[in-house]
Design a protein around this motif. Structure first.
Motif, PDB file in Angstrom:
ATOM      1  N   THR A  44       0.844  -1.186   0.000  1.00 28.68           N
ATOM      2  CA  THR A  44       0.000   0.000   0.000  1.00 28.68           C
ATOM      3  C   THR A  44       0.884   1.242   0.000  1.00 28.68           C
ATOM      4  O   THR A  44       1.971   1.232   0.576  1.00 28.68           O
ATOM      5  CB  THR A  44      -0.927   0.050   1.228  1.00 28.68           C
ATOM      6  N   PRO A  45       0.419   2.321  -0.619  1.00 33.78           N
ATOM      7  CA  PRO A  45       1.202   3.566  -0.610  1.00 33.78           C
ATOM      8  C   PRO A  45       1.446   4.089   0.800  1.00 33.78           C
ATOM      9  O   PRO A  45       2.472   4.748   1.047  1.00 33.78           O
ATOM     10  CB  PRO A  45       0.327   4.533  -1.419  1.00 33.78           C
ATOM     11  N   PHE A  80       8.657  -1.681  -5.390  1.00 34.46           N
ATOM     12  CA  PHE A  80       7.993  -0.428  -5.749  1.00 34.46           C
ATOM     13  C   PHE A  80       7.289  -0.560  -7.103  1.00 34.46           C
ATOM     14  O   PHE A  80       6.159  -0.086  -7.276  1.00 34.46           O
ATOM     15  CB  PHE A  80       9.015   0.703  -5.799  1.00 34.46           C
ATOM     16  N   GLY A  81       7.926  -1.204  -8.045  1.00 32.08           N
ATOM     17  CA  GLY A  81       7.304  -1.403  -9.345  1.00 32.08           C
ATOM     18  C   GLY A  81       6.018  -2.203  -9.260  1.00 32.08           C
ATOM     19  O   GLY A  81       5.022  -1.876  -9.925  1.00 32.08           O
ATOM     20  N   ALA A  86       0.162  -2.364  -9.627  1.00 31.27           N
ATOM     21  CA  ALA A  86      -1.145  -2.744  -9.117  1.00 31.27           C
ATOM     22  C   ALA A  86      -2.037  -1.528  -8.867  1.00 31.27           C
ATOM     23  O   ALA A  86      -3.238  -1.563  -9.154  1.00 31.27           O
ATOM     24  CB  ALA A  86      -0.979  -3.540  -7.821  1.00 31.27           C
ATOM     25  N   ARG A  87      -1.453  -0.469  -8.335  1.00 30.23           N
ATOM     26  CA  ARG A  87      -2.251   0.695  -7.933  1.00 30.23           C
ATOM     27  C   ARG A  87      -2.632   1.585  -9.101  1.00 30.23           C
ATOM     28  O   ARG A  87      -3.714   2.168  -9.115  1.00 30.23           O
ATOM     29  CB  ARG A  87      -1.477   1.510  -6.897  1.00 30.23           C
ATOM     30  N   LEU A 171       3.778  10.065  -9.615  1.00 29.03           N
ATOM     31  CA  LEU A 171       3.177   9.150 -10.585  1.00 29.03           C
ATOM     32  C   LEU A 171       1.655   9.257 -10.578  1.00 29.03           C
ATOM     33  O   LEU A 171       1.014   9.211 -11.635  1.00 29.03           O
ATOM     34  CB  LEU A 171       3.605   7.714 -10.283  1.00 29.03           C
ATOM     35  N   GLU A 172       1.072   9.397  -9.396  1.00 30.60           N
ATOM     36  CA  GLU A 172      -0.378   9.571  -9.306  1.00 30.60           C
ATOM     37  C   GLU A 172      -0.823  10.834 -10.024  1.00 30.60           C
ATOM     38  O   GLU A 172      -1.776  10.825 -10.809  1.00 30.60           O
ATOM     39  CB  GLU A 172      -0.809   9.649  -7.836  1.00 30.60           C
TER      40      GLU A 172
END
Length: 204
Positions: A44-45, A80-81, A86-87, A171-172
């Motif tokens: 999870t972030p 991290f990748g 996934a997210r 990235l978000e």
């Protein structure tokens, strides 16, 4: 939109397991963090600060044992990748054993980056290293648009700039901005696949 970056219209790709050797590196990262911090990463972030802390304490480890640098950075970068994949919806490109060739590519916008490079940046707190480059890659017509959007983000303390947590937030924001641009252009039902990235990855 130029034909070189024009996506196909289709349903989103079903989530697939990562290619080799990513699973082994992810398992290694989970174990390293568990041993070093006595906590569990959960993809999870919200727990990325734990990975950031592990990256920080790994600097001393690498100074003492430089032979561990490739393993630590590949493990952290692979984890991290997988979290990003996934997210934010994406897939791995691992065409060779050379980590400079590895990438996470987005399915929902035309954007890719090297998560092993992100790990090098986090471990070394900057870009002065011999690892892969970690910058976001987008289509030429999106460069200025994305640069302006990211420049509008609040400034960060220097010690946070290269962290995994900050990179995920970037990235978000980048994904949301580029996706909105696609929708505005009438491409709301599009998906980017491996063939869409062939030319871009070849000229990394």
């Amino acid at each position: 939109m130029p034909s070189t970056t024009q996506p196909k219209t289709s349903a989103m790709t079903e989530f697939q397991p990562p290619p080799e050797p990513i699973p082994d590196y992810v398992t290694a990262c989970l174990e390293y963090v568990r041993r070093a911090l006595k906590v569990e990463l959960d993809f999870t972030p919200e727990t990325l600060p734990l990975l950031d802390h592990y990256a920080a304490i790994s600097r001393a480890t690498i100074r003492e044992r430089p032979e561990l640098k490739p393993l630590i950075t590949r493990a952290a970068g692979s984890y991290f990748g997988e979290l990003v994949r996934a997210r934010l919806s994406g897939f791995w490109k691992v065409p060779t054993i050379n980590v400079h060739d590895w990438a996470i590519c987005s399915n929902v916008v035309f954007m890719w980056f090297n998560p092993i490079g992100t790990a090098y940046d986090a471990v070394f707190s900057g870009t002065e290293h011999d690892g892969p480059r970690s910058m976001l890659r987008v289509a030429p017509e999106d460069h200025e648009f994305l640069a302006q959007r990211l420049a509008a983000l609040p400034p960060l303390p220097e010690d946070e700039y290269f962290s995994f947590s900050t990179r995920f937030e970037v990235l978000e924001v980048a994904t949301e901005a580029l996706r909105a641009r696609l929708i505005d252009g009438g491409y709301e039902d599009t998906e980017f696949g491996e063939e869409d990235y062939q030319a871009g990855l070849a000229t990394r």
